[in-house]
Scaffold this motif. Structure first.
Motif, short mmCIF file in Angstrom:
data_model
loop_
_atom_site.label_atom_id
_atom_site.label_comp_id
_atom_site.label_asym_id
_atom_site.label_seq_id
_atom_site.Cartn_x
_atom_site.Cartn_y
_atom_site.Cartn_z
N ASP A 54 0.82 -1.22 0.00
CA ASP A 54 0.00 0.00 0.00
C ASP A 54 0.86 1.27 0.00
N LEU A 55 2.15 1.10 0.24
CA LEU A 55 3.05 2.26 0.21
C LEU A 55 3.19 2.77 -1.22
N GLY A 56 3.31 4.09 -1.37
CA GLY A 56 3.56 4.66 -2.68
C GLY A 56 5.04 4.50 -3.04
N TYR A 57 5.87 4.87 -2.09
CA TYR A 57 7.32 4.75 -2.29
C TYR A 57 7.99 4.67 -0.92
N ALA A 58 9.23 4.22 -0.92
CA ALA A 58 10.00 4.13 0.32
C ALA A 58 11.36 4.77 0.09
N CYS A 59 11.74 5.68 1.00
CA CYS A 59 13.06 6.32 0.93
C CYS A 59 13.89 5.75 2.06
N ILE A 60 14.96 5.06 1.73
CA ILE A 60 15.74 4.36 2.74
C ILE A 60 17.10 5.03 2.90
N MET A 61 17.39 5.42 4.14
CA MET A 61 18.72 5.93 4.45
C MET A 61 19.64 4.72 4.49
N ASN A 62 20.74 4.79 3.79
CA ASN A 62 21.54 3.59 3.56
C ASN A 62 23.00 3.78 3.95
N PRO A 63 23.33 3.55 5.24
CA PRO A 63 24.73 3.66 5.62
C PRO A 63 25.47 2.32 5.61
N GLY A 64 24.74 1.25 5.37
CA GLY A 64 25.37 -0.07 5.41
C GLY A 64 24.32 -1.13 5.61
N SER A 65 24.44 -1.88 6.68
CA SER A 65 23.50 -2.96 6.93
C SER A 65 22.95 -2.87 8.35
N PRO A 66 21.64 -2.99 8.55
CA PRO A 66 20.61 -3.03 7.51
C PRO A 66 20.50 -1.72 6.76
N GLY A 67 20.15 -1.84 5.50
CA GLY A 67 20.06 -0.66 4.64
C GLY A 67 19.13 -0.97 3.50
N THR A 68 19.38 -0.34 2.36
CA THR A 68 18.49 -0.50 1.21
C THR A 68 18.43 -1.96 0.77
N ALA A 69 19.55 -2.66 0.86
CA ALA A 69 19.57 -4.06 0.43
C ALA A 69 18.58 -4.90 1.22
N THR A 70 18.43 -4.59 2.51
CA THR A 70 17.48 -5.32 3.36
C THR A 70 16.07 -5.16 2.82
N TYR A 71 15.73 -3.93 2.44
CA TYR A 71 14.37 -3.66 1.94
C TYR A 71 14.17 -4.23 0.54
N THR A 72 15.17 -4.11 -0.33
CA THR A 72 15.00 -4.65 -1.69
C THR A 72 14.89 -6.17 -1.64
N THR A 73 15.64 -6.80 -0.74
CA THR A 73 15.53 -8.26 -0.61
C THR A 73 14.14 -8.65 -0.14
N ALA A 74 13.63 -7.90 0.86
CA ALA A 74 12.32 -8.26 1.43
C ALA A 74 11.16 -7.87 0.53
N TRP A 75 11.24 -6.72 -0.11
CA TRP A 75 10.08 -6.21 -0.85
C TRP A 75 10.23 -6.30 -2.36
N THR A 76 11.36 -5.82 -2.91
CA THR A 76 11.49 -5.80 -4.37
C THR A 76 11.62 -7.22 -4.92
N ALA A 77 12.48 -8.03 -4.31
CA ALA A 77 12.72 -9.38 -4.81
C ALA A 77 11.47 -10.25 -4.70
N THR A 78 10.58 -9.93 -3.77
CA THR A 78 9.36 -10.73 -3.62
C THR A 78 8.19 -10.14 -4.40
N GLY A 79 8.47 -9.05 -5.11
CA GLY A 79 7.41 -8.43 -5.93
C GLY A 79 6.40 -7.63 -5.14
N THR A 80 6.71 -7.32 -3.88
CA THR A 80 5.76 -6.57 -3.03
C THR A 80 5.72 -5.11 -3.41
N MET A 81 6.89 -4.48 -3.45
CA MET A 81 6.96 -3.03 -3.67
C MET A 81 8.34 -2.72 -4.21
N SER A 82 8.37 -2.09 -5.38
CA SER A 82 9.68 -1.88 -5.99
C SER A 82 10.10 -0.41 -6.02
#
Lengths: 209, 284, 277
Positions: free
Chosen positions: B172-200
């Motif tokens: 239901d989110l329109g977009y997500a802005c992730i502050m990315n200094p390392g881990s967890p970071g953007t990769a955590t969200y892309t693995t959970a949401w983008t790779a599963t087709g939830t939200m890209s």
């Protein structure tokens, strides 16, 4: 038994997660996501307590044996217990104003100060290491110079080509190398994990060779 | 060959001199900014265009994966982002998995948004720190309220807040802005949401250290926006018409870089001349 | 080739049991995994059941220098400081623990003091038990000092400050950094350099690699960390697994190369085949 049981546990746990990642079998997916992941979270939280006990033990012994600089152990233990008391036992826990003040007044400036050492260390490390000893190190030196000067406004003000060259080095050359590293890293991680699961690597078991 | 020539001295400058020069190179422009012009990168302009393309009422997530150590680069980005999100009338959901992320968001963003007229619970909410990002983000794909146990940072019920209306799950989110200094970071969200087709629609706001790998992901299309480092933060601040700390700090960064380059040149001049003298001594 | 028809034909075989992802590369990555597993079994058989020679590992200067650094510490009567990175239990940490076992064995043999600095309490507990076991196996149980295996801080800069302080106070002669490091990598390396320690780093964060190359005496390049235990032990089984890993890497490189040529020529056949399910 001392070597077999940990390997068996590691193998079983690993296979559950691998099968959950690949397969659509509902009881494995449910077990992995609902119970297993929560178990991992809970068990790793216990380890925080073990680490805290280790810190306290070492510094209490340092004070008891009057080791050099044992005065700093008093300071550490004082702040350690203060943060625990305010953050765990008193009203509003980590939202407690005094806890927040301790964080903002001590931890924030100290962390920032240590992090800022990077700028000085980077300058001295670059000066010491980036010498044109060979063709490769000369190329590294030139690439570093262009990248540094191109990534700040001053570079663009001196010559418009600096940002373009810097961008090209980062986006084309560097990206290709990073991707190559990532592929190698992923396979290395996979290989290391398989070695752990089947018991070839036993460094974490304290079971000896 | 004697070892106290000028070239040996240039090649072996004491570390302490380097530290003092760096200190002044960074401190003086911080105290007296020069206002050097910025060069705008395509990806920063495109990132802002993506944010502006969403209509009023869009639910936007800000992943505050920050710590005090990376605050110099990420704090200006967070503040400028919060301002533009509020101006565009997007609902702001602030979360994070770094220990201090949400606390720092409350300290930095709360006063800024309140001064702009935002009401907590109506225009923005801070979810509070949770550990185990994988579990939370996976659960959020199905039930957002359950993932966060229906509680925000102040232990208030999320389900009773106006800002959470329409947010049942991550898609239901329109977009997500992730502050990315390392881990967890953007990769955590892309693995959970983008790779599963939830939200890209994930936009990466990264530190300069992460810029290289973030750039590779952006080029590959894994993320849809990229603002990197203090330079990116300064550009973003200027583009949203809220110049602040990042813009003021760019001059200091520029002079710091120039100081390092000057030392590199000095060191290499000394080194190459020493090599020349050694070759001449051998040739004799 | 009609990719759409191939997709339709393949789908019924896999849709009941194989998970999909938004990139539609489940089948391709599953096949790579099966290839890897098959090669692992093959090399396992070769390593354990036969005397067939295995590929030789190329020289890695950083790993060759491990013994030199421990020898230096022994001669100078100063300790070896070992830090296993800041992440908890992950693949780089397991690799770091494997190297720690080797270092502990050497320090036990030569009666050199070993100080372990850890940023994860879980890893510290496991490392302490592992080092104690190694010391007992070497007959040096009395030489093991539990106070030298320390959890410093979960915070990366707290950990870096603590580790640098230990190196400078104890005047470390050797500093080994293995595992996964982040922004504190340079602080640790420069701290070790200031203390006069010989530094060997093997960490898997490729973003910190440039800093460590600039400030350490020997640096293992990213995935060489995973080779370390095989290299140091020269164990046939471990070398066999590396061979499997390298063959899969070669297969991926060939696919990338063919895909790049095909895409440049305007054909999407390689991409379509990779995304068939």
């Amino acid at each position: 038994m001392r070597r077999t049981l940990p390997v068996a546990i590691a193998f079983t746990a690993g296979m559950i997660m691998i099968l959950d990642g690949w397969l659509n079998i509902s009881f494995i997916n449910t077990f992995a996501n609902r119970y297993f992941m929560r178990f991992i979270t809970v068990s790793s939280t216990w380890a925080v307590g073990l680490g805290a006990l280790n810190v306290v033990r070492i510094h209490v012994r340092a004070i008891g044996m009057k080791r050099p600089n044992y005065g700093f152990s008093y300071v550490l233990l004082f702040f350690f217990f203060t943060m625990i008391i305010f953050g765990v036992f008193l009203e509003r826990n980590t939202n407690n104003p005094f806890y927040q003040w301790l964080l903002a007044s001590f931890r924030v400036p100290l962390s920032t100060a240590v992090y800022s050492l990077n700028s000085f260390y980077l300058a001295s490390a670059c000066y010491r290491t980036f010498r044109a000893r060979s063709l490769e190190s000369g190329a590294l030196l030139i690439a570093a110079t262009f990248t540094m000067i191109g990534s700040v406004p001053m570079g663009g003000a001196i010559w418009g080509g600096f940002p373009i060259i810097s961008d090209w080095i980062i986006k084309i050359v560097n990206d290709a190398v990073i991707r190559a590293f990532s592929i190698g890293l992923t396979l290395g991680t996979l290989s290391q994990t398989v070695r752990n699961l089947v018991g070839i690597e036993r460094g974490y078991m304290a079971a000896g060779e | 060959m004697e070892e106290n020539t000028i070239w040996h001295k240039l090649s072996n400058i004491d570390k302490r001199i380097i530290y003092v020069v760096m200190l002044f190179a960074v401190m003086i422009p911080l105290l007296k900014p020069l206002g050097l012009p910025l060069v705008y990168q395509r990806e920063v302009i495109d990132t802002l265009a993506v944010i502006r393309s969403f209509p009023a009422g869009t639910i936007a997530y800000m992943g505050c994966e920050v710590d005090v150590s990376n605050s110099a680069e990420l704090r200006p980005m967070m503040i400028a982002l919060a301002k533009v999100m509020f101006e565009l009338e997007h609902k702001i959901i602030i979360g994070g998995f770094w220990t201090d992320g949400c606390n720092l968001a409350a300290i930095w963003l709360g006063p800024v948004l309140d001064s702009m007229g935002a009401v907590y619970g109506e225009h923005y909410v801070i979810l509070g720190h949770r550990s185990s990002p994988t579990t939370i983000l996976d659960t959020a794909r199905i039930d957002w309220i359950d993932a966060y146990s229906d509680r925000d940072i102040n232990n208030m019920k999320l389900s009773e807040m106006k800002v959470m209306e329409g947010l049942a799950k991550a898609s239901d989110l329109g977009y997500a802005c992730i502050m990315n200094p390392g881990s967890p970071g953007t990769a955590t969200y892309t693995t959970a949401w983008t790779a599963t087709g939830t939200m890209s629609m994930i936009l990466d706001f990264c530190t300069s250290g992460m810029y290289i790998s973030a750039g590779a992901n952006y080029q590959a299309g894994l993320t849809k926006g990229l603002v990197g480092g203090l330079n990116g933060a300064a550009q973003f601040e200027m583009l949203v018409n809220h110049p602040d700390k990042a813009v003021r700090s760019m001059d200091a960064q520029a002079f710091g870089h120039v100081a390092v380059i000057v030392f590199l040149i000095i060191g290499n001049v000394g080194y190459l001349n020493i090599k020349k003298l050694e070759r001449e001594a051998k040739g004799e | 080739m009609d990719i759409a028809a191939l997709r339709v034909a393949v789908k019924p075989f896999f849709e009941g049991w194989l998970k999909t992802d938004s990139n539609q590369m489940s089948l391709a990555s599953f096949i790579i995994f099966i290839c890897f597993a098959s090669l692992v079994l093959r090399y396992w058989y070769i390593a354990v059941r036969t005397n067939q020679p295995l590929p030789k590992l190329r020289r890695i200067a950083g790993l060759d220098a491990m013994d030199e650094s421990i020898g230096r510490a022994t001669e100078m009567g100063r300790p070896v400081v070992y830090n296993a990175g800041i992440s908890g239990f992950s693949a780089p940490t397991y690799a770091a623990l494997a190297v720690l076992n080797y270092v502990a064995r050497q320090t036990a043999r030569f009666d050199t003091r070993l100080i372990g600095c850890f940023a994860s309490a879980q890893v510290m507990v496991v490392a302490q038990a592992a080092i104690q076991t190694v010391y007992m196996e070497q007959g040096k149980a009395d030489a093991f000092r539990p106070d030298d295996i320390r959890f410093l801080s979960g915070d990366q800069f707290g950990f870096a400050s603590g580790c640098v302080g230990i190196m400078q106070r104890e005047r470390a002669a050797a500093h080994h950094m293995f595992g996964s490091l982040a922004a504190e990598a340079l602080i640790l390396a420069e701290g070790g350099a200031a203390a006069g320690a010989i530094q060997i780093s093997g960490q898997t964060n490729n973003l910190q690699q440039p800093f460590l190359i600039a400030s350490c005496d020997y640096t293992l390049m990213v995935e060489e960390v995973y080779v370390a235990s095989a290299y140091l032990s020269q164990d046939r089984l471990r070398i066999g697994m590396l061979s499997a890993q390298d063959i899969v890497k070669a297969i991926i490189v060939v696919v990338i190369f063919i895909g790049a040529i095909a895409t440049t020529a305007g054909s999407t056949i390689v991409q379509d085949l990779l995304k068939v399910y």
